[in-house]
Scaffold this motif. Structure first.
Motif, PDB file in Angstrom:
ATOM      1  N   VAL A  64     -21.062  69.181  80.144  1.00 35.44           N
ATOM      2  CA  VAL A  64     -20.988  70.632  79.998  1.00 35.44           C
ATOM      3  C   VAL A  64     -21.519  71.080  78.641  1.00 35.44           C
ATOM      4  N   LYS A  65     -21.040  70.451  77.581  1.00 34.02           N
ATOM      5  CA  LYS A  65     -21.468  70.852  76.237  1.00 34.02           C
ATOM      6  C   LYS A  65     -22.763  70.172  75.794  1.00 34.02           C
ATOM      7  N   LYS A  66     -23.168  69.134  76.516  1.00 33.45           N
ATOM      8  CA  LYS A  66     -24.370  68.366  76.143  1.00 33.45           C
ATOM      9  C   LYS A  66     -24.279  67.904  74.689  1.00 33.45           C
ATOM     10  N   ALA A  67     -23.090  67.429  74.306  1.00 37.63           N
ATOM     11  CA  ALA A  67     -22.823  67.081  72.909  1.00 37.63           C
ATOM     12  C   ALA A  67     -22.333  65.650  72.753  1.00 37.63           C
ATOM     13  N   LEU A  68     -22.645  64.797  73.740  1.00 41.29           N
ATOM     14  CA  LEU A  68     -22.276  63.387  73.649  1.00 41.29           C
ATOM     15  C   LEU A  68     -23.515  62.556  73.955  1.00 41.29           C
ATOM     16  N   PRO A  69     -24.382  62.391  72.975  1.00 40.53           N
ATOM     17  CA  PRO A  69     -25.624  61.642  73.204  1.00 40.53           C
ATOM     18  C   PRO A  69     -25.364  60.161  73.397  1.00 40.53           C
ATOM     19  N   GLY A  70     -26.410  59.471  73.796  1.00 39.67           N
ATOM     20  CA  GLY A  70     -26.260  58.061  74.131  1.00 39.67           C
ATOM     21  C   GLY A  70     -25.761  57.201  73.000  1.00 39.67           C
ATOM     22  N   GLN A  71     -26.084  57.546  71.756  1.00 39.68           N
ATOM     23  CA  GLN A  71     -25.649  56.712  70.637  1.00 39.68           C
ATOM     24  C   GLN A  71     -24.211  56.978  70.228  1.00 39.68           C
ATOM     25  N   GLY A  72     -23.551  57.920  70.928  1.00 38.96           N
ATOM     26  CA  GLY A  72     -22.164  58.235  70.602  1.00 38.96           C
ATOM     27  C   GLY A  72     -22.074  59.418  69.656  1.00 38.96           C
ATOM     28  N   TRP A  73     -20.955  60.128  69.739  1.00 39.13           N
ATOM     29  CA  TRP A  73     -20.802  61.334  68.918  1.00 39.13           C
ATOM     30  C   TRP A  73     -20.783  61.010  67.443  1.00 39.13           C
ATOM     31  N   GLU A  74     -20.183  59.879  67.065  1.00 41.88           N
ATOM     32  CA  GLU A  74     -19.998  59.611  65.640  1.00 41.88           C
ATOM     33  C   GLU A  74     -21.334  59.475  64.917  1.00 41.88           C
ATOM     34  N   GLU A  75     -22.248  58.700  65.494  1.00 41.76           N
ATOM     35  CA  GLU A  75     -23.548  58.514  64.862  1.00 41.76           C
ATOM     36  C   GLU A  75     -24.365  59.808  64.889  1.00 41.76           C
ATOM     37  N   ALA A  76     -24.342  60.510  66.025  1.00 42.63           N
ATOM     38  CA  ALA A  76     -25.132  61.735  66.158  1.00 42.63           C
ATOM     39  C   ALA A  76     -24.648  62.827  65.210  1.00 42.63           C
ATOM     40  N   TYR A  77     -23.341  63.042  65.145  1.00 45.17           N
ATOM     41  CA  TYR A  77     -22.814  64.109  64.291  1.00 45.17           C
ATOM     42  C   TYR A  77     -22.998  63.754  62.817  1.00 45.17           C
ATOM     43  N   LEU A  78     -22.845  62.475  62.492  1.00 45.00           N
ATOM     44  CA  LEU A  78     -23.031  62.061  61.104  1.00 45.00           C
ATOM     45  C   LEU A  78     -24.474  62.295  60.666  1.00 45.00           C
ATOM     46  N   GLU A  79     -25.413  62.025  61.555  1.00 47.09           N
ATOM     47  CA  GLU A  79     -26.816  62.292  61.246  1.00 47.09           C
ATOM     48  C   GLU A  79     -27.055  63.798  61.102  1.00 47.09           C
TER      49      GLU A  79
END
Length: 256
Positions: free
Chosen positions: A78-93
């Motif tokens: 729904v939010k399209k906010a959980l990319p394949g590499q995981g939320w932690e790596e994506a949000y940290l980037e």
């Protein structure tokens, strides 16, 4: 020796994961710097494994999480906010290495999810067998005896065997801080439900007295240093110590 098994009747209702995460969010929003409630200093990798450990404990209780179990599906579909590499790596980037801002973004999603009306929860895509989570009535009353922390760690040791990299099944990227987060989450879940895990405290004292770990310091830095920075070897050493501690034959008269 292992501690006496605790029956479900001896523990309180388990505390939902999202209740804990929202308490952490409130603490982080209310103060300008850590350490924060339950998690210490913000670290997205440790936090992700804290969540994994907490859910592992809930599963050991046999509770029904209901709609709470839909969060990752909602975040992804729904939010399209959980990319394949995981939320932690994506949000940290996204936040250029700022763990606090990355973690708060995740916790803000938890708060948004908690506020969803029933019809929005029911509309979350469901890709699995059985009833969609929103159709299941949550029940936080334990139906099984809690699995003590050392039992869980011995299970991890058995599953990973001697296969390099297999620790990733439990913690993703193999880092001592992530394993520490897994342990912290699991133990907090036990504690909030009133399941006293005294054996783990005895294990920590034994690490200091028998293995020379510095008092007042957790196992992560000393074991990582002893293993020349090899995180997987450090975690395997911790699990070997758990097995050694459990193998000790102590008489009931021995002090604990």
């Amino acid at each position: 020796m292992s501690q006496r098994p605790v029956s479900p009747a001896e523990v309180k209702p388990a505390v939902p994961l999202h209740d804990v995460l929202l308490r952490i969010r409130e603490d982080m929003r209310g103060r300008t710097a850590g350490p924060y409630r339950y998690i210490g200093m913000p670290d997205v990798g440790r936090m992700q494994c804290f969540i994994v450990g907490y859910v592992e404990c809930l599963d050991s209780f046999g509770v029904e999480r209901g709609a709470e179990g839909l969060f990752r599906d909602w975040l992804r579909d729904v939010k399209k906010a959980l990319p394949g590499q995981g939320w932690e790596e994506a949000y940290l980037e996204e936040f250029h290495g700022d763990h606090q801002r990355a973690l708060l973004k995740y916790l803000d999603f938890v708060a948004e999810f908690r506020a969803l009306p029933p019809e929005a929860l029911a509309a979350i895509p469901w890709h699995y067998e059985g009833e969609q989570g929103a159709a299941r009535v949550p029940s936080w009353i334990p139906v099984r005896s809690p699995v003590p922390m050392l039992d869980m760690l011995l299970e991890v040791r058995q599953v990973i065997g001697d296969v390099p990299g297999r620790l990733g099944l439990f913690i993703g990227p193999i880092e001592v801080k992530r394993m520490a987060g897994f342990i912290d989450g699991y133990r907090l879940c036990l504690a909030l439900a009133g399941a006293r895990d005294e054996e783990y405290a005895r294990f920590e004292r034994w690490l200091q007295e028998a293995k020379g770990l510095p008092p007042g310091q957790d196992w992560t830095s000393p074991l990582l240093q002893a293993c020349q920075g090899d995180a997987e070897q450090a975690i395997r050493q911790l699990l070997a110590y758990v097995a050694e501690f459990r193998a000790l034959r102590r008489s009931p008269a021995d002090p604990e």
